[in-house]
Design a protein around this motif. Structure first.
Motif: not given
Length: 371
Positions: A269, A133, A341, A171, A271, A129-131
């Motif tokens: 943003n 933006k 993440v 997100l 997720f 996983c990561c975010v």
């Protein structure tokens, strides 16, 4: 050459034996090996088969599995090459335009964490996983192209979701920390995209009925869309799911996301989540490619200065359009920001951190990563 170590106290056979080209005959009988499958093989198989088993990594991986892994690797390399620009000069120009900045966990005042329960190990063990933006989905057909790219990745590098599955969320609609868990089919509840809340067991029955009806109406032998992925959960006693801090299921891989965290044209943003029952590396390769594609889409939207227009999720089946930029354009002024993440176990021990220093290297010829 031959090797006879029968009736000893060996518990394991070193994988390095597979790299001995002159070893033609080997006798390992009479040893109580920890790998029971290997123990059966040494009592009934030829030396060549035993060495192939060791070369493939042992427990659970025979010659066929090794061949499948090799085929997947070649397919990923082919896909990455296909998505590249022709010529070294084009690649250099691309790298100067597509910028991604990594925000490390230590620099993030409120990093998102995913806790993986022990039960996922036997169902769908791998998650990355990561975010992300700074995404622009508001202009023109940006959302349509975004959904189209996700669909194409599912068909290609994800091998029709058999190797991995992508999920994208808004997100702002997520409340962490998140838990990657398993639940029985008659207990797992989710509000699928475009549908009312339903139990996972009932959802699959509903989708199967829809698929059969659609197949009859169109007089086809094969089903299409989401319905062709239903068999991926056959035989599972529990289903994988990603649950937010309020106990709401936001993802049910490899089938669907939740309406609760659905992205829209106002989403800035994201997720991002990739899961697999095959390997962790496949998850990372898919995530690398997904981030590259989103960077390309962001640049395309900026360079073409699209006006706001109608856009909806049904456009996901449309083609991504011409993503080649015009020649006289300016590079993106601001890079996308990828926030790391962590995936941890129930005791808080780190299982996966994405992106690490070794990640995003598969797309390094097309992406400039600021670490």
């Amino acid at each position: 050459q031959s090797l006879d170590v029968a009736n000893n106290q060996l518990r394991e056979l070193p994988a390095a034996l597979a790299d001995c080209p002159r070893l033609k005959e080997a006798n390992f009988r009479g040893n109580q090996l920890k790998d029971k499958r290997l123990e059966k093989m040494v009592n009934g198989c030829q030396t060549k088969a035993i060495l192939e088993y060791l070369r493939a990594g042992g427990r659970g991986k025979g010659k066929a599995e090794s061949a499948r892994e090799e085929a997947r690797k070649k397919k990923r390399e082919k896909q990455q090459k296909k998505d590249g620009r022709d010529g070294e000069q084009d690649e250099l120009e691309e790298a100067s335009k597509l910028l991604v900045k990594v925000l490390h966990v230590s620099e993030n005042p409120a990093p998102l964490v995913v806790k993986a329960s022990p039960g996922v190990k036997d169902v769908r063990p791998f998650i990355v996983c990561c975010v992300l933006k700074g995404v622009n989905l508001k202009a023109g057909n940006a959302l349509k192209r975004f959904l189209s790219v996700q669909t194409k990745l599912h068909e290609d590098i994800c091998e029709k979701r058999t190797a991995a599955t992508i999920a994208t969320h808004d997100l702002q609609l997520i409340k962490g920390p998140l838990v990657y868990d398993v639940q029985p089919p008659d207990e797992l509840k989710i509000m699928p995209l475009g549908r009312k809340e339903i139990k996972a067991k009932d959802l699959l029955h509903q989708l199967q009925s829809e698929a059969e009806e659609q197949r009859k109406q169109k007089k086809r032998q094969n089903v299409s869309g989401l319905h062709k992925y239903l068999q991926l959960l056959d035989g599972k006693d529990n289903y994988p799911c990603l649950v937010d801090a309020e106990g709401i299921v936001i993802s049910f891989p490899p089938i669907t996301n939740s309406e609760k965290t659905k992205i829209s044209r106002d989403t800035r943003n994201l997720f991002l989540e990739v899961t697999s029952d095959t390997s962790l590396q496949i998850c990372k390769d898919v995530m690398d490619m997904l981030i590259l594609k989103i960077a390309e889409l962001n640049r395309f939207t900026l360079e073409n200065k699209e006006d706001s227009g109608s856009d909806n999720e049904s456009d996901a089946l449309c083609g991504p359009g011409n993503l080649n930029p015009s020649q006289n354009v300016q590079p993106m002024n601001f890079p996308l920001v990828v926030e790391q993440v962590r995936v941890v176990d129930t005791d808080g021990n780190l299982k996966v951190l994405y992106p690490s220093k070794m990640d995003l290297t598969t797309v390094s010829s097309l992406l400039t990563v600021i670490r």
